[in-house]
Enzyme design. Structure first.
Site, PDB file in Angstrom:
ATOM      1  N   GLY A 274     128.131  32.644  10.679  1.00 28.26           N
ATOM      2  CA  GLY A 274     129.522  31.544  10.913  1.00 28.26           C
ATOM      3  C   GLY A 274     130.480  32.450  11.580  1.00 28.26           C
ATOM      4  O   GLY A 274     131.643  32.304  11.231  1.00 28.26           O
TER       5      GLY A 274
ATOM      6  N   ARG B 272     112.252  14.251  13.377  1.00 25.90           N
ATOM      7  CA  ARG B 272     113.303  14.789  13.924  1.00 25.90           C
ATOM      8  C   ARG B 272     114.491  13.495  14.394  1.00 25.90           C
ATOM      9  O   ARG B 272     115.621  13.717  14.064  1.00 25.90           O
ATOM     10  CB  ARG B 272     113.284  15.329  15.616  1.00 25.90           C
ATOM     11  CG  ARG B 272     114.363  15.645  16.285  1.00 25.90           C
ATOM     12  CD  ARG B 272     114.209  16.279  17.710  1.00 25.90           C
ATOM     13  NE  ARG B 272     113.502  17.410  17.769  1.00 25.90           N
ATOM     14  CZ  ARG B 272     113.076  18.198  18.849  1.00 25.90           C
ATOM     15  NH1 ARG B 272     113.218  17.794  19.974  1.00 25.90           N
ATOM     16  NH2 ARG B 272     112.542  19.388  18.656  1.00 25.90           N
TER      17      ARG B 272
ATOM     18  N   MET C 114     120.586  26.480  14.798  1.00 24.75           N
ATOM     19  CA  MET C 114     119.280  26.794  15.255  1.00 24.75           C
ATOM     20  C   MET C 114     118.398  25.566  15.046  1.00 24.75           C
ATOM     21  O   MET C 114     117.506  25.850  14.242  1.00 24.75           O
ATOM     22  CB  MET C 114     119.060  28.210  14.465  1.00 24.75           C
ATOM     23  CG  MET C 114     119.859  29.127  14.514  1.00 24.75           C
ATOM     24  SD  MET C 114     120.176  29.678  16.054  1.00 24.75           S
ATOM     25  CE  MET C 114     118.526  30.449  16.530  1.00 24.75           C
ATOM     26  N   ARG C 115     118.880  24.714  15.540  1.00 24.32           N
ATOM     27  CA  ARG C 115     118.079  23.416  15.725  1.00 24.32           C
ATOM     28  C   ARG C 115     118.072  22.984  17.149  1.00 24.32           C
ATOM     29  O   ARG C 115     119.091  22.767  17.809  1.00 24.32           O
ATOM     30  CB  ARG C 115     118.283  22.292  14.870  1.00 24.32           C
ATOM     31  CG  ARG C 115     118.150  22.805  13.214  1.00 24.32           C
ATOM     32  CD  ARG C 115     116.763  22.275  12.874  1.00 24.32           C
ATOM     33  NE  ARG C 115     116.194  20.777  13.407  1.00 24.32           N
ATOM     34  CZ  ARG C 115     114.920  20.574  13.010  1.00 24.32           C
ATOM     35  NH1 ARG C 115     114.028  21.330  12.771  1.00 24.32           N
ATOM     36  NH2 ARG C 115     114.776  19.278  13.378  1.00 24.32           N
TER      37      ARG C 115
ATOM     38  N   LEU D 190     118.292  19.785  19.134  1.00 22.15           N
ATOM     39  CA  LEU D 190     118.573  18.438  18.965  1.00 22.15           C
ATOM     40  C   LEU D 190     117.866  17.198  19.800  1.00 22.15           C
ATOM     41  O   LEU D 190     117.602  17.812  21.097  1.00 22.15           O
ATOM     42  CB  LEU D 190     120.105  18.224  19.247  1.00 22.15           C
ATOM     43  CG  LEU D 190     121.059  19.142  18.280  1.00 22.15           C
ATOM     44  CD1 LEU D 190     122.332  19.329  18.603  1.00 22.15           C
ATOM     45  CD2 LEU D 190     121.073  18.570  16.881  1.00 22.15           C
TER      46      LEU D 190
ATOM     47  N   ASN E 236     128.297  23.835  23.415  1.00 20.04           N
ATOM     48  CA  ASN E 236     127.674  25.263  22.992  1.00 20.04           C
ATOM     49  C   ASN E 236     127.956  26.440  23.578  1.00 20.04           C
ATOM     50  O   ASN E 236     128.480  26.520  24.617  1.00 20.04           O
ATOM     51  CB  ASN E 236     125.924  24.842  23.172  1.00 20.04           C
ATOM     52  CG  ASN E 236     125.173  26.099  22.510  1.00 20.04           C
ATOM     53  OD1 ASN E 236     125.368  26.368  21.397  1.00 20.04           O
ATOM     54  ND2 ASN E 236     124.309  26.626  23.328  1.00 20.04           N
TER      55      ASN E 236
ATOM     56  N   HIS F  26     126.507  30.453  24.368  1.00 17.17           N
ATOM     57  CA  HIS F  26     125.144  30.930  24.395  1.00 17.17           C
ATOM     58  C   HIS F  26     125.096  32.395  24.688  1.00 17.17           C
ATOM     59  O   HIS F  26     126.037  32.888  25.690  1.00 17.17           O
ATOM     60  CB  HIS F  26     123.998  30.318  25.425  1.00 17.17           C
ATOM     61  CG  HIS F  26     122.682  30.736  25.595  1.00 17.17           C
ATOM     62  ND1 HIS F  26     121.810  30.328  24.642  1.00 17.17           N
ATOM     63  CD2 HIS F  26     122.007  31.659  26.323  1.00 17.17           C
ATOM     64  CE1 HIS F  26     120.661  31.066  24.900  1.00 17.17           C
ATOM     65  NE2 HIS F  26     120.786  31.760  26.144  1.00 17.17           N
TER      66      HIS F  26
ATOM     67  N   SER G 238     128.163  32.518  27.721  1.00 16.50           N
ATOM     68  CA  SER G 238     128.470  31.240  28.277  1.00 16.50           C
ATOM     69  C   SER G 238     128.823  30.015  27.421  1.00 16.50           C
ATOM     70  O   SER G 238     127.984  30.043  26.367  1.00 16.50           O
ATOM     71  CB  SER G 238     127.156  30.791  29.097  1.00 16.50           C
ATOM     72  OG  SER G 238     126.736  31.763  29.908  1.00 16.50           O
TER      73      SER G 238
ATOM     74  N   THR H  55     123.362  19.344  27.235  1.00 19.13           N
ATOM     75  CA  THR H  55     122.498  18.089  27.877  1.00 19.13           C
ATOM     76  C   THR H  55     121.115  17.957  27.341  1.00 19.13           C
ATOM     77  O   THR H  55     120.932  18.932  26.545  1.00 19.13           O
ATOM     78  CB  THR H  55     122.394  18.104  29.277  1.00 19.13           C
ATOM     79  OG1 THR H  55     122.045  19.338  29.815  1.00 19.13           O
ATOM     80  CG2 THR H  55     123.894  17.828  29.886  1.00 19.13           C
TER      81      THR H  55
ATOM     82  N   ASP I 265     119.971  24.527  27.136  1.00 16.19           N
ATOM     83  CA  ASP I 265     120.754  25.479  27.814  1.00 16.19           C
ATOM     84  C   ASP I 265     121.113  25.446  29.298  1.00 16.19           C
ATOM     85  O   ASP I 265     120.991  26.462  30.080  1.00 16.19           O
ATOM     86  CB  ASP I 265     120.211  26.984  27.540  1.00 16.19           C
ATOM     87  CG  ASP I 265     119.970  27.404  25.833  1.00 16.19           C
ATOM     88  OD1 ASP I 265     120.902  26.836  25.175  1.00 16.19           O
ATOM     89  OD2 ASP I 265     119.244  28.034  25.708  1.00 16.19           O
TER      90      ASP I 265
ATOM     91  N   GLU J 288     132.119  36.313  22.583  1.00 15.56           N
ATOM     92  CA  GLU J 288     132.286  34.962  21.979  1.00 15.56           C
ATOM     93  C   GLU J 288     133.297  34.560  21.239  1.00 15.56           C
ATOM     94  O   GLU J 288     134.029  33.416  21.263  1.00 15.56           O
ATOM     95  CB  GLU J 288     130.911  34.652  21.202  1.00 15.56           C
ATOM     96  CG  GLU J 288     129.532  34.859  21.722  1.00 15.56           C
ATOM     97  CD  GLU J 288     128.313  34.543  20.837  1.00 15.56           C
ATOM     98  OE1 GLU J 288     127.288  34.229  21.465  1.00 15.56           O
ATOM     99  OE2 GLU J 288     128.486  35.023  19.916  1.00 15.56           O
TER     100      GLU J 288
END
Length: 214
Positions: A12, A65, A90-91, A93, A107, A109, A136, A141, A145, A174
């Site tokens: 985190g 899922r 770390m899933r 979606l 997000n 990355h 980035s 979507t 990524d 980041e």
């Protein structure tokens, strides 16, 4: 104030950067909930120390899922959020989740997309002899990524860099870029502008530790 739900899986550190940014009312956003798919994620402790609502929803507790994503949506919607912020979640979606939050799902990355989508970005950047590396921020979507880019922060890869040094450098970027992007989204909403239409920005880290156009 832009209401944020932050989704995490691990330490985190990006969450902490957002918590720190939220201490300044001029940031224009507030974190109303932190959700993790792992009960042991240290980021949950960061959230609790900041007095934030938390939730743990583990994928293993759901048949598939779709069922898992429906529970995520139920919890996030209960917090009445404006923006869902992925910060090391770390899933992958599902399409229904992504569609539900279309234009409200963000997000960060650890690469200069579209290079090195997916995992192990630092090792892959070294293997490719990339001259530049960075991070980035993009809208999410259904394609991994591949959503529209909002901003990138970049640095030059040095001859003595390895996975550990690249990891540290990217984290440093980041923690500055993500709060900045969210502030731009909050400002756009306040002005009744479309945040999804924000122009792309590319930055470098200045000698004094600030982001500057580059």
């Amino acid at each position: 104030m832009l209401r944020l739900a932050v989704l995490i899986s691990g330490q985190g550190s990006n969450l902490q950067a957002l918590i720190d940014a939220s201490q300044d009312s001029a940031w224009g956003a507030c974190i109303v909930g932190v959700l993790s798919n792992r009960a042991q994620a240290f980021g949950l402790e960061r959230a609790r120390q900041a007095g934030l609502a938390t939730a743990v929803i583990a994928a293993r507790d759901y048949a598939d899922r779709d069922a898992y994503d429906r529970q995520l949506i139920a919890q996030i919607d209960a917090w009445q959020v404006d923006l869902v912020v992925l910060a090391g979640f770390m899933r992958i979606l599902g399409q229904d989740f992504v569609a539900h939050y279309a234009g409200r799902l963000l997000n960060i990355h650890p690469s200069l997309l579209p290079r090195h989508k997916g995992l192990d970005t630092h090792a892959r950047a070294l293997a490719a002899n990339d001259r530049q590396h960075g991070c980035s921020v993009h809208w999410v979507t259904a394609e991994l990524d591949a959503g529209p880019l909002i901003a990138q922060a970049v640095f030059e890869v040095q001859a003595d860099d390895d996975v550990d040094t690249l990891t540290a450098k990217v984290h440093h970027l980041e923690h500055r870029l993500y709060p900045w992007v969210i502030q731009q989204i909050a400002t756009a909403r306040r002005r009744q502008e479309n945040p999804y239409a924000l122009p792309f920005h590319r930055y470098r880290l200045s000698a004094d530790g600030h982001l500057e156009p580059g």
